[in-house]
Design a protein around this motif. Structure first.
Motif, short mmCIF file in Angstrom:
data_model
loop_
_atom_site.label_atom_id
_atom_site.label_comp_id
_atom_site.label_asym_id
_atom_site.label_seq_id
_atom_site.Cartn_x
_atom_site.Cartn_y
_atom_site.Cartn_z
N TYR A 157 0.85 -1.18 0.00
CA TYR A 157 0.00 0.00 0.00
C TYR A 157 0.89 1.23 0.00
O TYR A 157 2.02 1.21 0.48
CB TYR A 157 -0.88 0.04 1.26
N GLU A 206 -5.45 8.39 3.91
CA GLU A 206 -5.63 6.96 4.14
C GLU A 206 -4.73 6.16 3.21
O GLU A 206 -4.38 6.61 2.11
CB GLU A 206 -7.11 6.58 3.93
N PRO A 207 -4.34 4.94 3.60
CA PRO A 207 -3.55 4.09 2.71
C PRO A 207 -4.37 3.66 1.50
O PRO A 207 -5.58 3.45 1.60
CB PRO A 207 -3.22 2.87 3.58
N GLY A 259 -11.61 -15.80 13.20
CA GLY A 259 -12.42 -14.60 13.19
C GLY A 259 -12.52 -13.95 11.83
O GLY A 259 -13.12 -12.89 11.68
N LEU A 284 -5.88 -8.55 8.42
CA LEU A 284 -4.89 -7.81 7.65
C LEU A 284 -3.96 -7.07 8.60
O LEU A 284 -4.40 -6.21 9.35
CB LEU A 284 -5.59 -6.81 6.73
N ASN A 308 -15.83 -8.05 5.53
CA ASN A 308 -15.02 -7.97 6.74
C ASN A 308 -14.79 -6.48 7.01
O ASN A 308 -14.51 -5.72 6.08
CB ASN A 308 -13.67 -8.66 6.54
N TYR A 367 -12.88 -3.46 9.59
CA TYR A 367 -11.68 -3.26 10.41
C TYR A 367 -11.66 -1.83 10.97
O TYR A 367 -12.07 -0.88 10.31
CB TYR A 367 -10.40 -3.44 9.59
N TYR A 370 -8.51 0.54 12.44
CA TYR A 370 -7.08 0.71 12.68
C TYR A 370 -6.84 2.06 13.34
O TYR A 370 -7.62 3.00 13.16
CB TYR A 370 -6.28 0.69 11.37
N TYR A 427 -11.50 -6.28 14.31
CA TYR A 427 -12.02 -6.67 13.02
C TYR A 427 -13.25 -7.55 13.23
O TYR A 427 -13.44 -8.15 14.29
CB TYR A 427 -10.97 -7.34 12.13
N SER A 428 -14.10 -7.58 12.19
CA SER A 428 -15.40 -8.22 12.32
C SER A 428 -15.76 -8.95 11.03
O SER A 428 -15.60 -8.41 9.94
CB SER A 428 -16.47 -7.16 12.63
N VAL A 429 -16.26 -10.17 11.19
CA VAL A 429 -16.69 -10.95 10.02
C VAL A 429 -18.20 -10.94 9.84
O VAL A 429 -18.69 -11.42 8.83
CB VAL A 429 -16.19 -12.39 10.08
N SER A 480 -13.59 -9.15 16.86
CA SER A 480 -12.32 -9.66 17.39
C SER A 480 -11.47 -8.47 17.79
O SER A 480 -11.30 -7.53 17.01
CB SER A 480 -11.59 -10.48 16.33
N LEU A 520 -8.79 4.76 11.26
CA LEU A 520 -9.16 4.37 9.90
C LEU A 520 -10.05 3.14 9.93
O LEU A 520 -9.74 2.14 10.57
CB LEU A 520 -7.91 4.05 9.09
N SER A 552 -13.03 -5.38 3.59
CA SER A 552 -12.51 -6.30 2.58
C SER A 552 -13.57 -7.36 2.33
O SER A 552 -14.50 -7.52 3.12
CB SER A 552 -11.20 -6.95 3.03
N ALA A 583 -7.75 -4.60 1.36
CA ALA A 583 -8.63 -3.75 2.16
C ALA A 583 -8.77 -2.39 1.50
O ALA A 583 -7.84 -1.89 0.87
CB ALA A 583 -8.08 -3.58 3.57
N PHE A 630 -9.95 1.58 2.39
CA PHE A 630 -10.05 2.43 3.57
C PHE A 630 -11.00 3.60 3.37
O PHE A 630 -11.13 4.15 2.27
CB PHE A 630 -8.66 2.98 3.91
#
Lengths: 112, 114
Positions: free
Chosen positions: A36, A43-44, A96, A100, B32, B34, B36, B49-51, B57, B90, B94, B103, B105
């Protein structure tokens, strides 16, 4: 040991130079890999995916060595606009879901 | 096409105040999700993160929590902010699957706790 490790730099290179970034990951169960790019205070954004066979996108070449758990990014003919932080990313499927993990990034400064 | 919305863009909050950051994704199902955090001059730290709905999680013990009340909504919260909670937050999404997906953002929230 961190799950993903990168040399933080900064790498200061002249315009037109070739520069290489390296990244190592610790979990052999990791399944997919990416580079990235992150500009300052942004943002990335995905630069490219990394495949075992190696892949190229214009001036950018990415390589993956699963045996050594090592990923690289090569930038040829650097431009001023390449100045940014480059983040190595490793994806692993866990109970889960997709996890990443980002490296801390390598800063590149391309100068005149 | 898929889009991700994150707000607010910037936030200044006093120590001890609550926090709620929201993220929504459009154009996809069952992503998914996330959260960050990036401290000044540092790398991205995965917080949660969440599925799926209600499945979270947590990566590191901290002063924050996350919730996913709807399929495409992810919320980051705190009951009482600390100075150390300052940073660039952030949200990302995904595709689910076998791990071959990148992913994407949101534009991030720059939080300053004063």
């Amino acid at each position: 040991r961190k799950e993903v490790e990168q040399d933080p730099g900064p790498f200061n290179v002249p315009e037109g130079a070739t520069v290489a970034f390296n990244c190592t990951y610790s979990n052999s169960a990791s399944q997919s890999f990416f580079w990235y790019r992150q500009d300052c205070r942004k943002e990335p954004k995905l630069l490219m995916s990394v495949y075992s066979s190696g892949n190229e996108d214009g001036r950018f070449t990415a390589q993956l060595n699963r045996a050594s758990q090592y990923i690289s990014l090569l930038i040829r003919d650097s431009k001023l606009s390449d100045s940014a932080t480059y983040l190595c990313v490793v994806n692993r499927v866990t109970g889960g879901g997709n996890k990443l993990t980002f490296g801390t990034g390598t800063q590149l400064k391309v100068e005149l | 096409s898929q889009t991700i919305h994150q707000w607010p863009a910037t936030l200044v909050q006093p120590v001890g105040s609550p926090l709620s950051l929201e993220c929504t994704v459009e154009g996809t199902s069952n992503p998914n999700l996330y959260w960050y955090r990036q401290a000044a001059g540092r790398g991205l730290q995965l917080l949660f993160y969440s599925v799926g709905i209600g499945q979270i999680s947590s990566e590191v013990p901290q002063n924050l929590s996350a919730s996913r009340p709807q399929d495409r909504q992810f919320i980051l919260s705190s009951k009482k902010l600390l100075l150390s909670d300052s940073g660039f937050y952030l949200c990302a999404w995904s595709l689910t699957g076998t791990g071959g997906t990148e992913a994407f953002f949101g534009q991030g929230t720059r939080l300053t706790v004063v």
